[in-house]
Scaffold this motif. Structure first.
Motif, PDB file in Angstrom:
ATOM      1  N   GLU A  82       0.791  -1.234   0.000  1.00 43.57           N
ATOM      2  CA  GLU A  82       0.000   0.000   0.000  1.00 43.57           C
ATOM      3  C   GLU A  82       0.823   1.284   0.000  1.00 43.57           C
ATOM      4  O   GLU A  82       0.420   2.279  -0.573  1.00 43.57           O
ATOM      5  CB  GLU A  82      -0.944  -0.001   1.203  1.00 43.57           C
ATOM      6  N   HIS A  83       1.958   1.276   0.638  1.00 46.44           N
ATOM      7  CA  HIS A  83       2.723   2.517   0.789  1.00 46.44           C
ATOM      8  C   HIS A  83       3.865   2.633  -0.215  1.00 46.44           C
ATOM      9  O   HIS A  83       4.767   3.447  -0.048  1.00 46.44           O
ATOM     10  CB  HIS A  83       3.258   2.628   2.221  1.00 46.44           C
ATOM     11  N   LEU A  84       3.813   1.849  -1.267  1.00 49.41           N
ATOM     12  CA  LEU A  84       4.836   1.894  -2.309  1.00 49.41           C
ATOM     13  C   LEU A  84       4.678   3.176  -3.122  1.00 49.41           C
ATOM     14  O   LEU A  84       3.589   3.503  -3.582  1.00 49.41           O
ATOM     15  CB  LEU A  84       4.683   0.671  -3.222  1.00 49.41           C
ATOM     16  N   THR A  85       5.771   3.895  -3.284  1.00 50.67           N
ATOM     17  CA  THR A  85       5.734   5.130  -4.067  1.00 50.67           C
ATOM     18  C   THR A  85       6.176   4.831  -5.502  1.00 50.67           C
ATOM     19  O   THR A  85       6.867   3.832  -5.747  1.00 50.67           O
ATOM     20  CB  THR A  85       6.683   6.195  -3.471  1.00 50.67           C
ATOM     21  N   PRO A  86       5.805   5.701  -6.440  1.00 54.70           N
ATOM     22  CA  PRO A  86       6.281   5.499  -7.824  1.00 54.70           C
ATOM     23  C   PRO A  86       7.809   5.457  -7.915  1.00 54.70           C
ATOM     24  O   PRO A  86       8.351   4.644  -8.660  1.00 54.70           O
ATOM     25  CB  PRO A  86       5.719   6.707  -8.573  1.00 54.70           C
ATOM     26  N   ALA A  87       8.478   6.281  -7.136  1.00 58.87           N
ATOM     27  CA  ALA A  87       9.945   6.296  -7.169  1.00 58.87           C
ATOM     28  C   ALA A  87      10.517   4.960  -6.684  1.00 58.87           C
ATOM     29  O   ALA A  87      11.481   4.441  -7.261  1.00 58.87           O
ATOM     30  CB  ALA A  87      10.479   7.442  -6.306  1.00 58.87           C
ATOM     31  N   LEU A  89       9.017   2.004  -6.763  1.00 58.41           N
ATOM     32  CA  LEU A  89       8.731   0.990  -7.773  1.00 58.41           C
ATOM     33  C   LEU A  89       9.672   1.128  -8.959  1.00 58.41           C
ATOM     34  O   LEU A  89      10.222   0.135  -9.448  1.00 58.41           O
ATOM     35  CB  LEU A  89       7.267   1.072  -8.236  1.00 58.41           C
ATOM     36  N   LEU A  90       9.895   2.346  -9.414  1.00 57.62           N
ATOM     37  CA  LEU A  90      10.816   2.557 -10.536  1.00 57.62           C
ATOM     38  C   LEU A  90      12.226   2.097 -10.193  1.00 57.62           C
ATOM     39  O   LEU A  90      12.915   1.512 -11.036  1.00 57.62           O
ATOM     40  CB  LEU A  90      10.822   4.031 -10.957  1.00 57.62           C
ATOM     41  N   SER A  91      12.665   2.342  -8.949  1.00 58.98           N
ATOM     42  CA  SER A  91      14.014   1.904  -8.567  1.00 58.98           C
ATOM     43  C   SER A  91      14.103   0.377  -8.541  1.00 58.98           C
ATOM     44  O   SER A  91      15.142  -0.187  -8.862  1.00 58.98           O
ATOM     45  CB  SER A  91      14.423   2.498  -7.219  1.00 58.98           C
ATOM     46  N   GLU A  92      13.001  -0.291  -8.169  1.00 56.11           N
ATOM     47  CA  GLU A  92      12.987  -1.754  -8.182  1.00 56.11           C
ATOM     48  C   GLU A  92      13.061  -2.293  -9.611  1.00 56.11           C
ATOM     49  O   GLU A  92      13.564  -3.391  -9.834  1.00 56.11           O
ATOM     50  CB  GLU A  92      11.719  -2.288  -7.518  1.00 56.11           C
ATOM     51  N   LEU A  93      12.540  -1.534 -10.558  1.00 51.45           N
ATOM     52  CA  LEU A  93      12.491  -1.994 -11.940  1.00 51.45           C
ATOM     53  C   LEU A  93      13.796  -1.735 -12.691  1.00 51.45           C
ATOM     54  O   LEU A  93      14.000  -2.281 -13.772  1.00 51.45           O
ATOM     55  CB  LEU A  93      11.328  -1.320 -12.675  1.00 51.45           C
ATOM     56  N   GLN A  94      14.664  -0.911 -12.122  1.00 48.70           N
ATOM     57  CA  GLN A  94      15.944  -0.617 -12.755  1.00 48.70           C
ATOM     58  C   GLN A  94      16.882  -1.800 -12.582  1.00 48.70           C
ATOM     59  O   GLN A  94      16.876  -2.458 -11.547  1.00 48.70           O
ATOM     60  CB  GLN A  94      16.601   0.621 -12.113  1.00 48.70           C
ATOM     61  N   PRO A  95      17.709  -2.093 -13.602  1.00 50.12           N
ATOM     62  CA  PRO A  95      18.692  -3.166 -13.449  1.00 50.12           C
ATOM     63  C   PRO A  95      19.635  -2.839 -12.290  1.00 50.12           C
ATOM     64  O   PRO A  95      20.047  -1.685 -12.120  1.00 50.12           O
ATOM     65  CB  PRO A  95      19.452  -3.173 -14.776  1.00 50.12           C
TER      66      PRO A  95
END
Length: 159
Positions: A82-87, A89-95
């Motif tokens: 619930e408290h996941l921010t877009p930033a 999530l984006l950092s998790e998606l970066q290699p």
């Protein structure tokens, strides 16, 4: 597809909120959103907004799935946080790159550990709910289990 025509596609979304925090949150959010749409003054505007919402969500998910199915699955399951921010999530998606500085690596690991602890804490109430839901089944199965145990013990005595 017909020239210039609109093609209707009906889809079903099967969620298991008892098993998945992401499914539970999706169901709650969709229910809230649908209730807010039902309170709208204009039925036509609501219907158009509902259609646009479903189209956008489905096409965005389809595009992500076509690009990388594992990435799509990760984003879908992140809905349970619930408290996941877009930033975040984006950092998790970066290699992930190997960092030369050990202190940065240690702080990242500490941050990841903190996130994991938050997720575990968020899942504890769901686990308790499941335990409570299973308790009647356990109680119903105990007399049968005791009878089976007694029968097994009696057979061993005879041998």
């Amino acid at each position: 597809m017909r020239k210039g025509g609109i093609r209707r596609v009906n889809l079903s979304l099967h969620l298991t909120p008892e098993k998945s925090r992401a499914d539970l949150r999706a169901m709650q959010q969709l229910q809230r959103w649908h209730q807010s749409m039902n309170q709208s003054d204009s039925i036509d505007d609501s219907n158009m907004e509902i259609r646009a919402f479903h189209r956008n969500v489905y096409l965005a998910g389809l595009q992500l799935h076509l690009m990388d199915p594992a990435l799509c699955r990760h984003v879908a399951e992140s809905l349970g946080r619930e408290h996941l921010t877009p930033a975040e999530l984006l950092s998790e998606l970066q290699p992930q790159e190997v960092l030369a500085d050990r202190s940065d690596t240690a702080s990242e690991h500490l941050s990841q550990l903190h996130k994991i602890r938050e997720e575990v804490a968020a899942l504890k109430p769901l686990l308790e709910q499941q335990k409570l839901a299973l308790q009647p089944l356990r109680l119903a199965g105990k007399p049968q289990a005791c009878q089976s145990w007694n029968a097994l013990a009696a057979k061993k005595r005879l041998i």
